[in-house]
Design an enzyme around this catalytic site. Sequence first.
Site, PDB file in Angstrom:
ATOM      1  N   ASP A   1       0.838  -1.204   0.000  1.00  0.00           N
ATOM      2  CA  ASP A   1       0.000   0.000   0.000  1.00  0.00           C
ATOM      3  C   ASP A   1       0.876   1.258   0.000  1.00  0.00           C
ATOM      4  OD1 ASP A   1      -2.304  -1.629   0.153  1.00  0.00           O
ATOM      5  OD2 ASP A   1      -2.005  -1.822   2.307  1.00  0.00           O
TER       6      ASP A   1
ATOM      7  N   HIS B   1      -5.476  -3.582   5.318  1.00  0.00           N
ATOM      8  CA  HIS B   1      -5.038  -3.901   3.956  1.00  0.00           C
ATOM      9  C   HIS B   1      -6.225  -4.368   3.114  1.00  0.00           C
ATOM     10  CE1 HIS B   1      -2.425  -5.050   0.699  1.00  0.00           C
ATOM     11  NE2 HIS B   1      -2.835  -6.301   0.760  1.00  0.00           N
TER      12      HIS B   1
HETATM   13  N1  LIG Z   1      -0.243  -8.700   1.938  1.00  0.00           N
HETATM   14  C1  LIG Z   1       0.035  -8.421   0.677  1.00  0.00           C
HETATM   15  O1  LIG Z   1       0.482  -7.340   0.317  1.00  0.00           O
HETATM   16  C2  LIG Z   1      -0.179  -9.474  -0.363  1.00  0.00           C
HETATM   17  C3  LIG Z   1       0.332  -9.311  -1.637  1.00  0.00           C
HETATM   18  C4  LIG Z   1       0.143 -10.314  -2.565  1.00  0.00           C
HETATM   19  C5  LIG Z   1      -0.543 -11.481  -2.216  1.00  0.00           C
HETATM   20  N2  LIG Z   1      -1.027 -11.604  -0.960  1.00  0.00           N
HETATM   21  C6  LIG Z   1      -1.691 -12.836  -0.526  1.00  0.00           C
HETATM   22  O2  LIG Z   1      -0.707 -13.857  -0.404  1.00  0.00           O
HETATM   23  C7  LIG Z   1      -1.310 -15.127  -0.618  1.00  0.00           C
HETATM   24  C8  LIG Z   1      -0.516 -15.917  -1.650  1.00  0.00           C
HETATM   25  O3  LIG Z   1      -0.617 -15.316  -2.917  1.00  0.00           O
HETATM   26  P1  LIG Z   1       0.131 -16.003  -4.171  1.00  0.00           P
HETATM   27  O4  LIG Z   1      -0.143 -15.132  -5.326  1.00  0.00           O
HETATM   28  O5  LIG Z   1       1.522 -16.332  -3.813  1.00  0.00           O
HETATM   29  O6  LIG Z   1      -0.719 -17.357  -4.303  1.00  0.00           O
HETATM   30  P2  LIG Z   1      -0.226 -18.716  -4.964  1.00  0.00           P
HETATM   31  O7  LIG Z   1      -1.432 -19.576  -5.128  1.00  0.00           O
HETATM   32  O8  LIG Z   1       0.613 -18.435  -6.160  1.00  0.00           O
HETATM   33  O9  LIG Z   1       0.737 -19.352  -3.866  1.00  0.00           O
HETATM   34  C9  LIG Z   1       0.281 -19.763  -2.626  1.00  0.00           C
HETATM   35  C10 LIG Z   1       1.181 -20.884  -2.158  1.00  0.00           C
HETATM   36  O10 LIG Z   1       0.731 -21.291  -0.862  1.00  0.00           O
HETATM   37  C11 LIG Z   1       0.845 -22.704  -0.815  1.00  0.00           C
HETATM   38  N3  LIG Z   1       0.006 -23.251   0.228  1.00  0.00           N
HETATM   39  C12 LIG Z   1      -1.320 -23.511   0.216  1.00  0.00           C
HETATM   40  N4  LIG Z   1      -1.690 -24.086   1.366  1.00  0.00           N
HETATM   41  C13 LIG Z   1      -0.572 -24.177   2.126  1.00  0.00           C
HETATM   42  C14 LIG Z   1      -0.299 -24.690   3.425  1.00  0.00           C
HETATM   43  N5  LIG Z   1      -1.265 -25.220   4.168  1.00  0.00           N
HETATM   44  N6  LIG Z   1       0.960 -24.624   3.877  1.00  0.00           N
HETATM   45  C15 LIG Z   1       1.950 -24.091   3.117  1.00  0.00           C
HETATM   46  N7  LIG Z   1       1.758 -23.595   1.891  1.00  0.00           N
HETATM   47  C16 LIG Z   1       0.508 -23.652   1.405  1.00  0.00           C
HETATM   48  C17 LIG Z   1       0.440 -23.176  -2.212  1.00  0.00           C
HETATM   49  O11 LIG Z   1       0.891 -24.490  -2.450  1.00  0.00           O
HETATM   50  C18 LIG Z   1       1.128 -22.140  -3.076  1.00  0.00           C
HETATM   51  O12 LIG Z   1       2.426 -22.532  -3.452  1.00  0.00           O
HETATM   52  C19 LIG Z   1      -2.745 -14.839  -1.019  1.00  0.00           C
HETATM   53  O13 LIG Z   1      -3.589 -14.971   0.086  1.00  0.00           O
HETATM   54  C20 LIG Z   1      -2.701 -13.399  -1.496  1.00  0.00           C
HETATM   55  O14 LIG Z   1      -3.947 -12.763  -1.398  1.00  0.00           O
HETATM   56  C21 LIG Z   1      -0.868 -10.635  -0.030  1.00  0.00           C
HETATM   57  O1  LIG Z   2      -5.157  -7.548  -3.702  1.00  0.00           O
HETATM   58  C1  LIG Z   2      -4.830  -8.720  -3.481  1.00  0.00           C
HETATM   59  O2  LIG Z   2      -5.651  -9.648  -3.462  1.00  0.00           O
HETATM   60  C2  LIG Z   2      -3.381  -9.054  -3.257  1.00  0.00           C
HETATM   61  C3  LIG Z   2      -2.676  -8.065  -2.399  1.00  0.00           C
HETATM   62  O3  LIG Z   2      -3.293  -7.929  -1.158  1.00  0.00           O
HETATM   63  C4  LIG Z   2      -2.536  -6.741  -3.074  1.00  0.00           C
HETATM   64  O4  LIG Z   2      -2.797  -5.709  -2.447  1.00  0.00           O
HETATM   65  O5  LIG Z   2      -2.123  -6.724  -4.263  1.00  0.00           O
END
Ligand SMILES: NC(=O)c1ccc[n+]([C@@H]2O[C@H](COP(=O)([O-])OP(=O)(O)OC[C@H]3O[C@@H](n4cnc5c(N)ncnc54)[C@H](O)[C@@H]3O)[C@@H](O)[C@H]2O)c1
Ligand SMILES: O=C(O)C[C@H](O)C(=O)O
Length: 316
Positions: A195, A222
């Site tokens: 953010d 967030h």
């Molecule tokens: N806070 C932020 O700024 C932010 C930014 C981007 C994404 N996110 C969040 O992060 C998360 C992951 O996003 P992504 O794009 O990497 O998704 P993704 O699907 O590409 O990867 C998620 C990974 O988590 C693994 N996983 C699932 N269950 C699991 C468990 N029980 N134990 C360990 N690993 C497990 C999956 O196998 C996968 O490799 C999402 O919830 C997304 O919304 C948050």
């Molecule tokens: O928006 C999402 O779902 C992923 C992450 O929290 C973001 O801000 O890009």
Amino acid sequence: MQQPTSGANQRIARIAAHLHPPTLQIEGESSGLGRMDCRAKGGSPGFKVAVLGAAGGIGQPLAMLMKINPLVSVLHLYDVVNTPGVTADISHMDTNAVVRGFLGQQQLEDALTGMDIVIIPAGVPRKPGMTRDDLFNINAGIVKTLCEGIAKCCPKAIVNLISNPVNSTVPIAAEVFKKVGTYDPKRLLGVTMLDVVRANTFVAEVLGLDPREVDVPVVGGHAGVTILPLLSQVKPSCSLTPTEIDYLTDRIQNGGTEVVEVTELPFFASKVRLGRAGIEEIYSLGPLNEYERAGLEKAKKELAGSIQKGVSFVRK
Ligand SMILES: NC(=O)c1ccc[n+]([C@@H]2O[C@H](COP(=O)([O-])OP(=O)(O)OC[C@H]3O[C@@H](n4cnc5c(N)ncnc54)[C@H](O)[C@@H]3O)[C@@H](O)[C@H]2O)c1
Ligand SMILES: O=C(O)C[C@H](O)C(=O)O
């Protein structure tokens, strides 16, 4: 490479340097999937970091950034799928950190034992039309289980939660830690750096500045309106018009949605802004209700078939 991980990395490095000077003497070993031996020889002083969900879209570049980080001496990569390949790949990078991979729930405790910092991007990401809160039912359970492991194996670790909805997964972690008496608010952080990165970029665009010179505090949570940019405190100080403030606040609050709602289809009718060179901006779909979300899924399925038909007609 995705922005969030670079933001998370910088933040973690700063937090780590501040809270916990890298004085630990780690003895590492060459990477070995599924093995865990903090007493083996060869590592340099630094932090022991575990990434949970390391094989995912966020986990992989995050693992790479941790391997580059000179403050990190041991890097544990845990996921329920694909860890062997990711671990091999990351371990080939020519930096000092010792990398070990851990696959599946039965190796979670080994992955966590002795860690100073645990970063959690495990769980599902949202699809177009979803809110972050729509992920709660799946990700809440995942985060709870992982945090129970942390409470047991590395209760003093600094925990960084990336998994959405961050506004709820951080309280879930806090409750798990409170239950067993290990909760320390100084050691639990939700990762909202994205953010701040977005706010700096969008404000810099409006002011015509280099984003690296702009500092916008963003507080709250967030998701949507909980993302609160303090535009009166922008550095360097500036005066924004009410229209600019409305535009910037809305853009910062919906930055994540802007990314998620770019449909993966190569052809998809949307509202656009046209300029001399053609399309200059594709507007996001905005929040959809349940009926529209279901409609979008149906539309995408049929569109994908029609697109493939057209492509095949020429390629055959
Ligand atoms: N806070 C932020 O700024 C932010 C930014 C981007 C994404 N996110 C969040 O992060 C998360 C992951 O996003 P992504 O794009 O990497 O998704 P993704 O699907 O590409 O990867 C998620 C990974 O988590 C693994 N996983 C699932 N269950 C699991 C468990 N029980 N134990 C360990 N690993 C497990 C999956 O196998 C996968 O490799 C999402 O919830 C997304 O919304 C948050
Ligand atoms: O928006 C999402 O779902 C992923 C992450 O929290 C973001 O801000 O890009």
